[in-house]
Design an enzyme around this catalytic site. Structure first.
Site, mmCIF file in Angstrom:
data_model
loop_
_atom_site.group_PDB
_atom_site.id
_atom_site.type_symbol
_atom_site.label_atom_id
_atom_site.label_comp_id
_atom_site.label_asym_id
_atom_site.label_seq_id
_atom_site.Cartn_x
_atom_site.Cartn_y
_atom_site.Cartn_z
ATOM 1 N N ASP A 241 1.962 -20.652 45.177
ATOM 2 C CA ASP A 241 1.688 -19.781 46.536
ATOM 3 C C ASP A 241 2.377 -20.227 47.553
ATOM 4 O OD1 ASP A 241 0.966 -22.511 46.799
ATOM 5 O OD2 ASP A 241 -1.044 -22.420 47.235
ATOM 6 N N GLU B 72 4.073 -30.406 52.074
ATOM 7 C CA GLU B 72 4.297 -30.996 50.666
ATOM 8 C C GLU B 72 5.785 -31.656 50.376
ATOM 9 O OE1 GLU B 72 3.119 -27.913 47.618
ATOM 10 O OE2 GLU B 72 1.249 -27.694 48.667
ATOM 11 N N ARG C 32 13.647 -25.591 40.812
ATOM 12 C CA ARG C 32 12.704 -26.889 40.622
ATOM 13 C C ARG C 32 11.676 -26.601 41.810
ATOM 14 N NH1 ARG C 32 13.798 -32.149 43.378
ATOM 15 N NH2 ARG C 32 12.769 -33.686 42.131
ATOM 16 N N ASN D 233 8.831 -34.893 46.388
ATOM 17 C CA ASN D 233 9.528 -34.045 47.207
ATOM 18 C C ASN D 233 10.486 -34.458 48.247
ATOM 19 O OD1 ASN D 233 8.535 -31.739 45.584
ATOM 20 N ND2 ASN D 233 6.677 -31.774 47.008
ATOM 21 N N GLY E 284 -1.337 -23.899 42.638
ATOM 22 C CA GLY E 284 -0.700 -22.596 42.345
ATOM 23 C C GLY E 284 0.514 -22.145 42.877
ATOM 24 N N HIS F 152 16.217 -28.828 32.520
ATOM 25 C CA HIS F 152 17.359 -30.042 33.008
ATOM 26 C C HIS F 152 18.666 -29.831 32.273
ATOM 27 C CE1 HIS F 152 13.967 -32.794 34.401
ATOM 28 N NE2 HIS F 152 14.233 -31.960 35.340
#
Length: 327
Positions: free
Chosen positions: A74, A88, A62, A94, A72, A193
């Site tokens: 990264d 993030e 995940r 998240n 992207g 999943h």
């Protein structure tokens, strides 16, 4: 006629384009001379983590998914907050949800001990995803490598780009299309999943108040609904977890697709793949349910496709020494 200077300029332009293209291409032998044992190192750390945390494989794949969908593949997701970076990790998709960062740290430490300054955190995420699937009984593949790490994060991008568990099929398709992935990629990657867990808050609307109706999602199997309501009471905290796949929760197989056929997709975004009337995804779900080999083959290709989303290569980005911060 072209002058010799014009001809030379064209040749230089072509050479530059070819060089840029070659830099942008990932390959499975990128570390063959600089860190030939990197895949084994990654797998070893994950095997150890699985002994105390059977969820960790699903959590690691995940992380790769949530990283690649934002500017992207990264490793921007791994950056912590500091004076210039808004992590993030604190975005809606998240926060209090993504996990496994400590295992990534352990992998990075082990890799740095063997091959200092060589392997990127972005490649560690890609290798971790493959190892997690393979160790759970799924397919293995040669991971394409050569990514470098970003020096920036994009919290706003994470809020807007990552597919959400409550989204319609049309929205999911649009978000996959925005990063160059097609409908087969959507169905195949959703098949991840087949292992892991999800928090009640991500699907409780389906149990009690679907689309503001005050009723459960009509596509939800009624027996499964009763089971989920016991795990996730209406006025509960929202943070208990339950298996994404109620049949083989820690094994990577094709049971996820059979669950969809039985109206036992846990997340709305899961069940939408099969229950959206007239959707092109239905035939793909049926294929993957009846043919695990077809699912595995498509999943591998889709993971490679996802891993190719806008990687930093060549002299772009950096190789972080600590995945949580820029050098």
């Amino acid at each position: 006629m072209f002058s010799s200077i014009s001809f030379l300029a064209i040749l230089l332009s072509i050479s530059f384009l070819l060089l840029h293209r070659s830099e942008a291409q990932l390959n499975s032998t990128f570390y063959s001379s600089t860190c030939p044992n990197v895949s084994n190192i990654v797998q070893g750390v994950i095997q150890q983590a699985l002994q105390s945390d059977p969820r960790i494989g699903a959590s690691l794949i995940r992380l790769h998914f949530h990283d690649c969908f934002v500017q992207g593949c990264d490793a921007s997701l791994l950056l912590d907050n500091n004076g210039t970076i808004r992590s993030e990790k604190d975005s809606g998709p998240n926060t209090n949800s993504t996990r496994g960062f400590n295992v990534v740290d352990n992998i990075k430490t082990a890799v740095e001990s063997s091959c200092p300054g060589v392997v990127s955190c972005a490649d560690i995420l890609a290798l971790s995803a493959e190892a997690s699937v393979s160790l759970a009984g799924g397919p293995s593949w040669n991971v394409l490598l050569g990514r470098r790490d970003s020096r920036t994060a994009n919290q706003a991008g994470a809020n807007n780009s990552i597919p959400a568990p409550t989204e319609s099929l049309s929205n999911l398709t649009a978000k996959f299309s925005a990063v160059g992935l097609n409908t087969t990629d959507l169905v195949a990657l959703s098949g991840a999943h087949t292992f892991g867990r999800a928090q009640c808050r991500l699907f409780s609307n389906r149990l009690y108040n679907f689309s503001g109706t005050g009723n459960p999602d009509p596509t939800l199997n009624t027996t499964y609904l009763s089971t989920l309501r016991q795990i996730c009471p209406q006025n509960g905290s929202g943070f208990p977890v339950t298996n994404l796949d109620p049949t083989t929760p820690d094994t990577f197989d094709n049971n996820y697709f059979s669950n969809l056929q039985n109206n036992q997709g846990l997340l709305q975004s899961d069940q939408e793949l099969f229950s959206t009337s007239g959707a092109s995804t239905i035939s793909i779900v049926n294929l993957f349910s009846s043919n695990q080999s077809a699912f595995f083959a498509s999943f591998v290709q889709s993971m490679i496709n996802m891993g190719n989303i806008s990687p930093l290569t060549g002299s772009n980005g950096e190789i972080r020494s600590n995945c949580r911060q820029v050098n």
